[in-house]
Each structure stands twice: as C-alpha cells, then as structure tokens.
Design a protein around this motif. Structure first.
Motif, short mmCIF file in Angstrom:
data_model
loop_
_atom_site.label_atom_id
_atom_site.label_comp_id
_atom_site.label_asym_id
_atom_site.label_seq_id
_atom_site.Cartn_x
_atom_site.Cartn_y
_atom_site.Cartn_z
N ALA A 18 0.81 -1.21 0.00
CA ALA A 18 0.00 0.00 0.00
C ALA A 18 0.85 1.27 0.00
CB ALA A 18 -0.92 0.00 1.22
N ASN A 19 2.07 1.20 0.52
CA ASN A 19 2.85 2.42 0.73
C ASN A 19 4.14 2.53 -0.08
OD1 ASN A 19 1.03 3.29 2.73
ND2 ASN A 19 1.98 1.91 4.20
N ASP A 20 4.56 1.50 -0.77
CA ASP A 20 5.85 1.50 -1.45
C ASP A 20 5.66 1.71 -2.95
OD1 ASP A 20 8.42 1.12 -2.31
OD2 ASP A 20 8.66 -0.87 -1.44
N LEU A 21 6.16 2.82 -3.48
CA LEU A 21 6.01 3.12 -4.91
C LEU A 21 6.84 2.16 -5.77
CD1 LEU A 21 6.06 7.01 -4.82
CD2 LEU A 21 4.10 5.48 -4.97
N THR A 22 7.99 1.72 -5.27
CA THR A 22 8.80 0.76 -6.02
C THR A 22 8.05 -0.56 -6.18
OG1 THR A 22 10.78 1.76 -5.09
CG2 THR A 22 11.04 -0.40 -6.09
N TRP A 23 7.36 -0.98 -5.12
CA TRP A 23 6.58 -2.21 -5.19
C TRP A 23 5.50 -2.07 -6.26
CZ3 TRP A 23 1.67 -3.98 -4.93
CH2 TRP A 23 1.49 -5.35 -4.72
N HIS A 24 4.82 -0.92 -6.28
CA HIS A 24 3.78 -0.69 -7.29
C HIS A 24 4.34 -0.74 -8.70
CE1 HIS A 24 0.13 0.19 -5.03
NE2 HIS A 24 0.91 0.76 -4.12
N ALA A 25 5.51 -0.14 -8.91
CA ALA A 25 6.12 -0.15 -10.24
C ALA A 25 6.47 -1.57 -10.66
CB ALA A 25 7.37 0.73 -10.24
N ASN A 26 7.04 -2.35 -9.76
CA ASN A 26 7.37 -3.75 -10.08
C ASN A 26 6.11 -4.56 -10.35
OD1 ASN A 26 10.15 -3.62 -9.98
ND2 ASN A 26 10.22 -4.02 -7.79
N TYR A 27 5.08 -4.33 -9.58
CA TYR A 27 3.82 -5.06 -9.78
C TYR A 27 3.22 -4.74 -11.14
CZ TYR A 27 -0.84 -6.86 -8.77
OH TYR A 27 -2.01 -7.55 -8.82
N ARG A 28 3.19 -3.45 -11.49
CA ARG A 28 2.65 -3.07 -12.80
C ARG A 28 3.52 -3.60 -13.94
NH1 ARG A 28 1.42 1.72 -10.10
NH2 ARG A 28 3.36 2.66 -10.77
N ARG A 29 4.81 -3.74 -13.71
CA ARG A 29 5.69 -4.24 -14.76
C ARG A 29 5.51 -5.74 -14.98
NH1 ARG A 29 11.97 -5.38 -14.76
NH2 ARG A 29 12.20 -5.75 -16.97
N TRP A 30 5.42 -6.51 -13.92
CA TRP A 30 5.45 -7.96 -14.03
C TRP A 30 4.09 -8.64 -14.08
CZ3 TRP A 30 9.56 -9.86 -15.91
CH2 TRP A 30 10.78 -9.26 -15.67
N ARG A 31 3.03 -7.99 -13.66
CA ARG A 31 1.73 -8.67 -13.65
C ARG A 31 1.23 -9.02 -15.05
NH1 ARG A 31 -4.06 -7.51 -10.82
NH2 ARG A 31 -5.04 -9.29 -11.79
N PRO A 32 1.26 -8.10 -16.02
CA PRO A 32 0.73 -8.48 -17.35
C PRO A 32 1.43 -9.68 -17.99
CG PRO A 32 0.91 -6.11 -17.17
CD PRO A 32 1.57 -6.67 -15.96
N PRO A 33 2.78 -9.77 -17.97
CA PRO A 33 3.39 -10.96 -18.57
C PRO A 33 3.03 -12.26 -17.84
CG PRO A 33 5.06 -9.27 -18.21
CD PRO A 33 3.80 -8.80 -17.59
N VAL A 34 2.90 -12.19 -16.53
CA VAL A 34 2.54 -13.39 -15.77
C VAL A 34 1.11 -13.79 -16.10
CG1 VAL A 34 2.11 -14.26 -13.45
CG2 VAL A 34 4.20 -12.98 -13.93
N GLU A 35 0.20 -12.83 -16.14
CA GLU A 35 -1.19 -13.13 -16.49
C GLU A 35 -1.28 -13.71 -17.89
OE1 GLU A 35 -3.96 -12.91 -14.69
OE2 GLU A 35 -3.02 -12.10 -12.91
#
Length: 92
Positions: A18-35
């Motif tokens: 909820a609070n880490d911008l780096t985590w959000h960036a990594n999540y947005r980067r890696w979620r589409p290829p995994v899905e």
C-alpha cells in the motif's frame, strides 16, 4: 476468531504494497506478462488435469510449458547460426 500463523507477515506485506512506490512499479511491470503466461497455459480447455496422479500431471504440465516456450521463441524468430541459437534482432 482464528488468526493464522502467517498473519503478521501478510499484514506487513499488505502495508508495504500500500505504501511503497517501487513495489507498485514492479507489480505493474510484471503482472501483465505473468497473467499472459497463465492465459496461454490454460487456453483450449487446459484448465483441468488430464491424468490421475501427480507424476503424470507434472509431466504433462512441463511438456505444455515447454511447447508454449518453443512457440514463443519461434514467434521471436529463433534461429541457429554457426552452432549457436540466436533471436533475430528487433526491427523498428
């Protein structure tokens, strides 16, 4: 109420998400290829296991993943040049 053994670890992970911008960036980067990879794996009726037993299903899953990886590499124009495998250079 029952609190699970990993409750504190999960709460810390939710707080970080909820609070880490780096985590959000990594999540947005890696979620589409995994899905996309999961979607490729289960397409054409492959949501259910075909065999009885874990060994046969494990073999099937690895074979399916290898076939999908090979198809992806062929689409990326994998070629063998001088005994080494190479992906074709990207065209712009």
């Amino acid at each position: 109420m029952t609190i699970r053994t990993h409750h504190d670890l999960q709460a810390a992970a939710r707080h970080q998400a909820a609070n880490d911008l780096t985590w959000h960036a990594n999540y947005r980067r890696w979620r589409p290829p995994v899905e996309r990879a999961v979607a490729w794996l289960v397409q054409h009726g492959n949501r259910r296991l075909r065999y009885r037993g874990t060994i046969a299903n494990n073999i099937w899953l690895h074979t399916r993943a290898a076939a999908l990886n090979l198809r992806r590499l062929v689409n990326l124009r994998l070629t063998q040049t001088g005994g080494t495998w190479q992906l074709a250079p990207a065209t712009t």
